[in-house]
Design a protein around this motif. Structure first.
Motif, short mmCIF file in Angstrom:
data_model
loop_
_atom_site.label_atom_id
_atom_site.label_comp_id
_atom_site.label_asym_id
_atom_site.label_seq_id
_atom_site.Cartn_x
_atom_site.Cartn_y
_atom_site.Cartn_z
N ASN A 232 18.52 20.64 4.40
CA ASN A 232 19.57 21.65 3.16
C ASN A 232 20.12 21.97 4.52
OD1 ASN A 232 17.86 20.81 1.19
ND2 ASN A 232 16.40 22.52 1.37
N PRO B 6 12.07 20.82 5.57
CA PRO B 6 13.42 20.92 3.79
C PRO B 6 14.55 21.77 4.37
CG PRO B 6 11.16 20.67 3.33
CD PRO B 6 11.19 20.62 4.52
N ARG C 90 8.82 12.05 3.20
CA ARG C 90 9.83 13.14 2.84
C ARG C 90 10.29 13.63 4.44
NH1 ARG C 90 13.54 16.17 0.10
NH2 ARG C 90 13.47 17.87 0.73
#
Length: 114
Positions: free
Chosen positions: A32, A28, A70
């Motif tokens: 990001n 993540p 994810r």
């Protein structure tokens, strides 16, 4: 070979400095970091990719999420290497911080719900 990547780099380019993160920032954080440099919450672009970087452009355009997960889909062996490299670099040099400047966001032209 028992030679590390770092040793090979230094052998190939004597005197060079290699900066390496102590650990993987995590998936993540990498995603990001890339997204924040391409277009952040204030609508600012901090990363432009030269049109001659066709491999990276194709990678960024074609890499997709795994269905229901994810994670990035890695079935196509020709994809993800370039975008992964970019993501590791950006997460190291420009990590995304959680503390948002809400006043700055509120005064921007963008309409953002937090």
């Amino acid at each position: 070979s028992n030679t590390s990547d770092y040793a090979m780099w230094q052998q190939a380019i004597p005197g060079s400095v290699v900066r390496v993160a102590r650990s993987d920032p995590g998936f993540p954080a990498r995603v990001n970091a890339v997204n924040a440099r391409l277009l952040n919450a204030l609508g600012e672009v901090h990363l432009r990719i030269h049109p001659s970087c066709t491999g990276l452009i194709a990678d960024l355009e074609q890499v997709i999420w795994q269905s229901g997960a994810r994670k990035i889909e890695k079935k196509n062996i020709n994809l993800t290497h370039l975008s992964d490299s970019l993501a590791y670099y950006l997460a190291y040099v420009y990590p995304v911080r959680r503390n948002l400047d809400r006043a700055r966001l509120a005064s921007s032209d963008q309409r953002i719900s937090l």
